[in-house]
Every structure is written in structure tokens, then in C-alpha cells.
Design a protein around this motif. Sequence first.
Motif, PDB file in Angstrom:
ATOM      1  N   SER A  94       0.592  -1.156   0.221  1.00  0.00           N
ATOM      2  CA  SER A  94       0.227   0.485  -0.286  1.00  0.00           C
ATOM      3  C   SER A  94       0.940   1.655  -0.067  1.00  0.00           C
ATOM      4  N   THR A  95       2.210   1.594   0.539  1.00  0.00           N
ATOM      5  CA  THR A  95       2.666   2.231   0.979  1.00  0.00           C
ATOM      6  C   THR A  95       3.667   2.484  -0.770  1.00  0.00           C
ATOM      7  N   ALA A  96       3.775   1.460  -1.328  1.00  0.00           N
ATOM      8  CA  ALA A  96       4.401   1.391  -2.907  1.00  0.00           C
ATOM      9  C   ALA A  96       3.476   2.373  -3.408  1.00  0.00           C
ATOM     10  N   ARG A  97       1.959   1.534  -3.452  1.00  0.00           N
ATOM     11  CA  ARG A  97       1.350   2.186  -4.213  1.00  0.00           C
ATOM     12  C   ARG A  97       0.818   3.787  -4.221  1.00  0.00           C
ATOM     13  N   LEU A  98       0.096   3.711  -3.285  1.00  0.00           N
ATOM     14  CA  LEU A  98       0.286   5.271  -2.542  1.00  0.00           C
ATOM     15  C   LEU A  98       1.131   6.523  -3.281  1.00  0.00           C
ATOM     16  N   MET A  99       3.272   5.606  -2.903  1.00  0.00           N
ATOM     17  CA  MET A  99       4.003   6.716  -3.259  1.00  0.00           C
ATOM     18  C   MET A  99       3.745   7.374  -4.931  1.00  0.00           C
ATOM     19  N   ALA A 100       3.650   6.206  -5.659  1.00  0.00           N
ATOM     20  CA  ALA A 100       3.945   5.684  -6.662  1.00  0.00           C
ATOM     21  C   ALA A 100       2.225   6.938  -7.359  1.00  0.00           C
ATOM     22  N   ASP A 101       1.175   6.742  -6.709  1.00  0.00           N
ATOM     23  CA  ASP A 101       0.145   8.026  -7.364  1.00  0.00           C
ATOM     24  C   ASP A 101      -0.128   7.847  -8.526  1.00  0.00           C
ATOM     25  N   ARG A 102      -0.475   6.430  -9.142  1.00  0.00           N
ATOM     26  CA  ARG A 102      -1.271   6.703  -9.996  1.00  0.00           C
ATOM     27  C   ARG A 102      -2.450   6.319 -10.051  1.00  0.00           C
ATOM     28  N   GLY A 103      -3.187   5.676 -11.703  1.00  0.00           N
ATOM     29  CA  GLY A 103      -3.735   5.647 -11.780  1.00  0.00           C
ATOM     30  C   GLY A 103      -5.616   5.365 -10.851  1.00  0.00           C
ATOM     31  N   ASP A 104      -6.272   4.557 -10.312  1.00  0.00           N
ATOM     32  CA  ASP A 104      -7.384   4.774  -9.205  1.00  0.00           C
ATOM     33  C   ASP A 104      -6.750   4.827  -7.234  1.00  0.00           C
ATOM     34  N   ASP A 105      -5.232   4.664  -7.507  1.00  0.00           N
ATOM     35  CA  ASP A 105      -4.711   4.314  -6.389  1.00  0.00           C
ATOM     36  C   ASP A 105      -4.287   6.268  -6.056  1.00  0.00           C
ATOM     37  N   GLN A 106      -4.746   6.726  -7.055  1.00  0.00           N
ATOM     38  CA  GLN A 106      -5.019   9.144  -7.409  1.00  0.00           C
ATOM     39  C   GLN A 106      -5.972   8.918  -5.456  1.00  0.00           C
ATOM     40  N   TYR A 107      -7.265   7.821  -5.817  1.00  0.00           N
ATOM     41  CA  TYR A 107      -8.155   9.043  -5.263  1.00  0.00           C
ATOM     42  C   TYR A 107      -8.158   7.135  -3.982  1.00  0.00           C
ATOM     43  N   ALA A 108      -6.566   6.848  -3.044  1.00  0.00           N
ATOM     44  CA  ALA A 108      -6.870   5.916  -2.432  1.00  0.00           C
ATOM     45  C   ALA A 108      -6.606   6.219  -1.115  1.00  0.00           C
ATOM     46  N   VAL A 109      -7.260   5.415  -0.686  1.00  0.00           N
ATOM     47  CA  VAL A 109      -6.675   5.745   1.585  1.00  0.00           C
ATOM     48  C   VAL A 109      -6.492   4.631   1.691  1.00  0.00           C
ATOM     49  N   ASN A 110      -6.022   4.308   3.711  1.00  0.00           N
ATOM     50  CA  ASN A 110      -6.071   3.052   4.317  1.00  0.00           C
ATOM     51  C   ASN A 110      -6.304   3.696   5.757  1.00  0.00           C
ATOM     52  N   PHE A 111      -7.215   2.995   6.025  1.00  0.00           N
ATOM     53  CA  PHE A 111      -7.859   3.203   7.710  1.00  0.00           C
ATOM     54  C   PHE A 111      -6.463   2.526   8.558  1.00  0.00           C
ATOM     55  N   SER A 112      -6.119   1.741   8.845  1.00  0.00           N
ATOM     56  CA  SER A 112      -5.427   1.263   9.767  1.00  0.00           C
ATOM     57  C   SER A 112      -4.269   0.688   9.650  1.00  0.00           C
ATOM     58  N   ASP A 113      -2.573   0.663   8.186  1.00  0.00           N
ATOM     59  CA  ASP A 113      -1.972   0.209   8.389  1.00  0.00           C
ATOM     60  C   ASP A 113      -1.242   1.628   7.913  1.00  0.00           C
ATOM     61  N   GLY A 114      -0.577   2.047   8.562  1.00  0.00           N
ATOM     62  CA  GLY A 114       0.981   2.821   8.428  1.00  0.00           C
ATOM     63  C   GLY A 114       1.682   2.597   7.378  1.00  0.00           C
ATOM     64  N   LEU A 115       2.376   3.533   7.456  1.00  0.00           N
ATOM     65  CA  LEU A 115       3.838   3.350   6.106  1.00  0.00           C
ATOM     66  C   LEU A 115       4.925   2.456   7.070  1.00  0.00           C
ATOM     67  N   ASP A 116       4.727   2.143   5.589  1.00  0.00           N
ATOM     68  CA  ASP A 116       6.493   0.623   6.155  1.00  0.00           C
ATOM     69  C   ASP A 116       7.584   1.121   6.517  1.00  0.00           C
ATOM     70  N   GLY A 117       8.529   0.358   7.393  1.00  0.00           N
ATOM     71  CA  GLY A 117       9.090   1.208   8.195  1.00  0.00           C
ATOM     72  C   GLY A 117      10.492   1.328   7.502  1.00  0.00           C
ATOM     73  N   ASN A 118      11.171   0.485   5.943  1.00  0.00           N
ATOM     74  CA  ASN A 118      11.674   0.584   4.906  1.00  0.00           C
ATOM     75  C   ASN A 118      11.481   2.564   4.137  1.00  0.00           C
ATOM     76  N   ASN A 119      10.247   2.450   3.674  1.00  0.00           N
ATOM     77  CA  ASN A 119       9.584   4.300   2.972  1.00  0.00           C
ATOM     78  C   ASN A 119       9.579   4.823   3.798  1.00  0.00           C
ATOM     79  N   GLY A 120       8.843   4.564   4.911  1.00  0.00           N
ATOM     80  CA  GLY A 120       8.649   5.324   6.016  1.00  0.00           C
ATOM     81  C   GLY A 120      10.050   6.920   6.440  1.00  0.00           C
ATOM     82  N   PRO A 121      10.834   6.707   6.318  1.00  0.00           N
ATOM     83  CA  PRO A 121      11.895   7.566   7.136  1.00  0.00           C
ATOM     84  C   PRO A 121      11.586   8.554   5.819  1.00  0.00           C
ATOM     85  N   GLY A 122      11.865   7.661   4.307  1.00  0.00           N
ATOM     86  CA  GLY A 122      11.646   8.816   3.241  1.00  0.00           C
ATOM     87  C   GLY A 122      10.969   9.547   3.092  1.00  0.00           C
ATOM     88  N   VAL A 123       9.817   9.004   2.985  1.00  0.00           N
ATOM     89  CA  VAL A 123       8.627   9.633   2.494  1.00  0.00           C
ATOM     90  C   VAL A 123       8.501  10.519   3.490  1.00  0.00           C
TER      91      VAL A 123
END
Length: 611
Positions: A315-344
Amino acid sequence: MSERARAGGRTLRLPPYLSRRAVLAMGGGLAVAACSSGGGGGGENLEGNGPEELKGILFGTEEQSRGPAPAVEGGRPGGTIFMMNQVAPEHLDPAQIYVSHEMMHAKLYHRGLTGVQLDNQGNYTVVGDLATDSGRTSEDGRTWTFTLKDNILWEDGSPITSADVRHTVERMFADFVAQGPKYLQGWLAGDAANYRDLLPGGPYNGDHLPDSVLETPDEKTIIFHFEQPQLDLPYCLAMAGYAVVSQAHDTNPDTGQEKYDQTPLCSGPYRIDAHEPGKSMVLVRNEHWQADTDPLRNAYPDRWEMSYGHSPEDSTARLMADRGDDQYAVNFSDGLDGNNGPGVIEDPQYQDRLLDGYQSYVWLLAINQDRVTDKRIREAICHALPLTGIRNAYGGALGGEFAGGMISPLLPGYQEGYDPYGKLAKPEGDREKARQLLEEADAVGYELNFYHHNGTEDQQYGPAIEAALEDVGFRVNRTQGPSETYYDEIGVVENGLDIYRSSWGHDWLSSSTIIPPLFDSRQIEDGAATYAHLRDDHVDSEIDRISAIADPEEQATEWFNLNKHILEEILPVVPAFYYRMILLHGSKVGGAVFNDDLSSIDPTKVFVTDA
């Protein structure tokens, strides 16, 4: 706590909504502020300079309880919001809802007598949802009256009446209702341990609660009678677990209660159009919901498409890429993953798409008191437990702040720096001390059945805990099961397990929603939250004594003291960290704010920016 609020013309004591922790140190020396107060979202909230202003949750008036919900700036109807989550809801029946992701879903399709409103200034108020106000209480706080609004309808167009509310309450006494909250039932019965005796089997055999407990004199009026003052009732009824159930649509437990649990009749702005359990759900507009009756839900999107089984990495990778339907996406209970989070959180391109907040939950490892009876062995588990390894599975400092006790920093009475076992000083664990305790107990080689679920974080911290315990002399049998049924499985009293995660959060701003549900031995039964199976007469007696304290500041202090006694003298759980949530959403999602009451994004406010 001196702050007070008015409801129904009478003054009610009110615990303050405490500020979030000011600054959280992250790896590499980066420091970011904890969370927005609920009215904000975006990168500017990730860089604060100190504690926020204390806020309070008020009890709302009739005027505040009228719809529609306060308009969100720029909000517009139309479009589809996509929600991707790791875990799917197991229960749709309100009475069985008591975990956070299910509560988030329920906000969109269920309504209750009351609800917590977040306005556009970041203020929280308990208002009437189906009721005309947040409730009117007698001078002694033992009688509460609610009146239903006009024009409130089920998705089939039939009216919601007091008979539905009565049925909702009475069915919670049935044996099949094992997963949801039990506050109201215990208060009505005057006996939290044996509340089912008040209405054995619920209403399904034609029996009902007497008018001395619950009155419904006409189609719009509901009157609750309690043996003791219950000034927290408006908070309690705002929980998803007490949302209203249709009497006509309900199914008898003898003929398949699971049918209603998967196909409930909806009262909120959306109805369930399609549902493939564990995989997906589609919500569409409920044409019979009327916005002018609802002060809580804006319901801008026409449609919600929800999918499950997404890891935080996915979910983090898809939201970072922000393409297609993911531009309209949210997440309810999963935060940023540990690898990508600090960079984001450091990258300017994501700042206006980030939400950051502390959650109400505390990560706890339950130690089954029925099986692990020697306190020295429990202490050995505690000292061996690697808090660093556990938190790393949730993204390190992105995932939260190390915990010394069970009472969250968000709650009244919290005492900073409490650390009875030196875990904050040695978050990696004290293996020498753990080994020493095992040797003293003549328990080197002690076998532990350790269970977790198959979610991403669990599969990361599971091996870390296993390795740490085996390193000090335990033999660990680690098994895992499906995330959707995890709490059902550990909630079985005879579960055959020794240790398992049992994270818990307050239901409203009082430790009365922490200590009693977790440690009152009179509540132990299959499906209850008493995961550690603590049976202690002194603890039960203290729960009764503290619950009767009228002064909220004194009560908060005493709850923290009981928390200390439970941890220091018994140790049925080991706290690891206080949860934090950092969420990323798609670039075409508007109205995204962090809701402190939900510990996540507020799904009632979002909209599609190009609808």
C-alpha cells in the motif's frame, strides 16, 4: 479534571482530551512532532515545536446534534474512494465489532444513538446521532433519556424506532454476542460478571428487559435506568458496538446468526452493495439516508471500493507512486512501512498527503495466567522481550514510543517515565537478568506456546521474540493463524497458548476502559478481552472501589496506581510501545484529516477532488 460540559441542561464531569506527545525522536537524529489535533493533515503537522493546547470532548446540545455535518472546505459529492487495507473486517454486526478497522468501516454504514463529532476547528463533541441530543440525565445520573429524530430510516426505507433500539440492547445479552463491548450490559444489570442473567438468551424467546431497566414508552423515546450513576453513557453509546440493529431484519441465532453478521441492514449514508469476506467490499449510497439528520457524516463520495490483503509495503509503494485509482486511495489501519517511511516523511513531494497521529492503543504481550503460573518465569519473559525488535516491525520510531505501562500518554492520570522493569532503559532486552530468573525458578528449557497472526508486522516481530526467548533458555513453539480471526482465537479461554499479542486501546478518555475489561476476573469468558486470564480478588476489589470514585482526577490517579500494582506484583502482560500512525493518501483525495477518536483518517470527511 476541572473541565465540565453541559448536556440536557445538567452539568456533567468531563475528562480532558489530553494533548499528544510533543516530539518523537527517530533514527538518524531526525525529530518529528507527534500528531495533529484532529483538525489537520499534511506535512506542516509533522514539524511542531511543542505540546498542543489541551482539548476537551464536550457533550453536545440539541442544536449541535442537528444535521447536516459541518461542510468540509472544497468538499463536493461524487466519485469513488478506494480503500486498501491489510486486514478485512470479520464482523459487520455492530454487537460483534470491537476492533479498530471494523469500527472504521462501521462509521460509514451504521449509526447509533450518539457519536463523536470532529468539527473543522479540531474540536470534538459527543452529539446525538440518531438521537436529538447527547442524552438527558436525572440529577443523580442514574436515569438517561433519549429521543429519536424524525426521518431516520433503514436502507429499505422502514423507520428506525425505539423498538429497534430496545432490540439492539436486548440482543447483546444473548450468548452468541461474544466479541463486542460489555459496558452497557453490565451497567444495566448492576453486575458486569453475570450480566447475561438479566435476560438469558436475549429477546429471541419473547422475553424482554423490564421497564425498571429499559423503557420504550413510544416509538421515539428510550429511557435507561441504572443502579449506579453512569455519567459516561454518551461516550459509551457512541461506540460502533452499540450501533442500532434492525429488529425486523435480525436473524435468530438458532437459525444462523452469521447471516446478519455478513448482511446487516444499514442506517448510515452507505449500504453494502457487494461483499466477498476477506477480499473486498463495495459500498454505494443509501438512498434513504438523509443528511439533515446526521451531524457526523458528510458522505461526499458516491462509492467506496475496499480491498484487503495489502501489506504495508504494497500500500505504501502504491500510494507513493500515485497512479490511476491509487490517486483516490486511502488506508484505514496500516501506516507507512518501515523501509519507506523515513524517506516519505522527509520528501517534500509527499508532505501535503501525510497524516500523523498517536493512536489509543498500547502494544501488549499477554501471558496466560492459567498456564504460566510462576511470576519469575513471567519476569523472565518480560526481561527477554526485545522492545526494539518488536517496534522495528512497525517501522521503528515511526510505529510508536516505547511503553513502560498499560496506561497511554493520552489518558488522564498517566505518569511519564514509569518503567518498573527497566525496559525503557534497555529496550533491546536484559537477557542476563532473564536467564538468571529462569535459573532461580529451575525453569531453563521451559516450553512456551507463542501465537501471532500472519500479518506483515506479526511475521516480523514473531521471529524476533522467538529468538530472544530461546536465547535466554526458553523453548518456543511459535505458530500463526489468519489475521481476520486472530482476536476470536486468543479470546477463547481454553486456547492452549502461553503468550500472544493483545494490544488494547481506551474506548473513551478513561482508564476505566482499560483496566476492568482486561483484568476483571468476573468478566472472563470466551470472547472477552480478559486475554491474560488474571484471577485476583484484590484487583477485582480495587476495580469496584475505583469505579465508585466520583472525583475524576482522583479516579484517574487510582487507575494508574492499580496499573502499577498489576504490573509490579502480578505481571500478566508486558507493554512494548504506544502506537503511532502515519498515513499517506492519494493526491486526489480531499478532506483528509486525522481523527483522534478513530485513531486514523476520518472517512466521513474525505472527497474526490476532481469529481
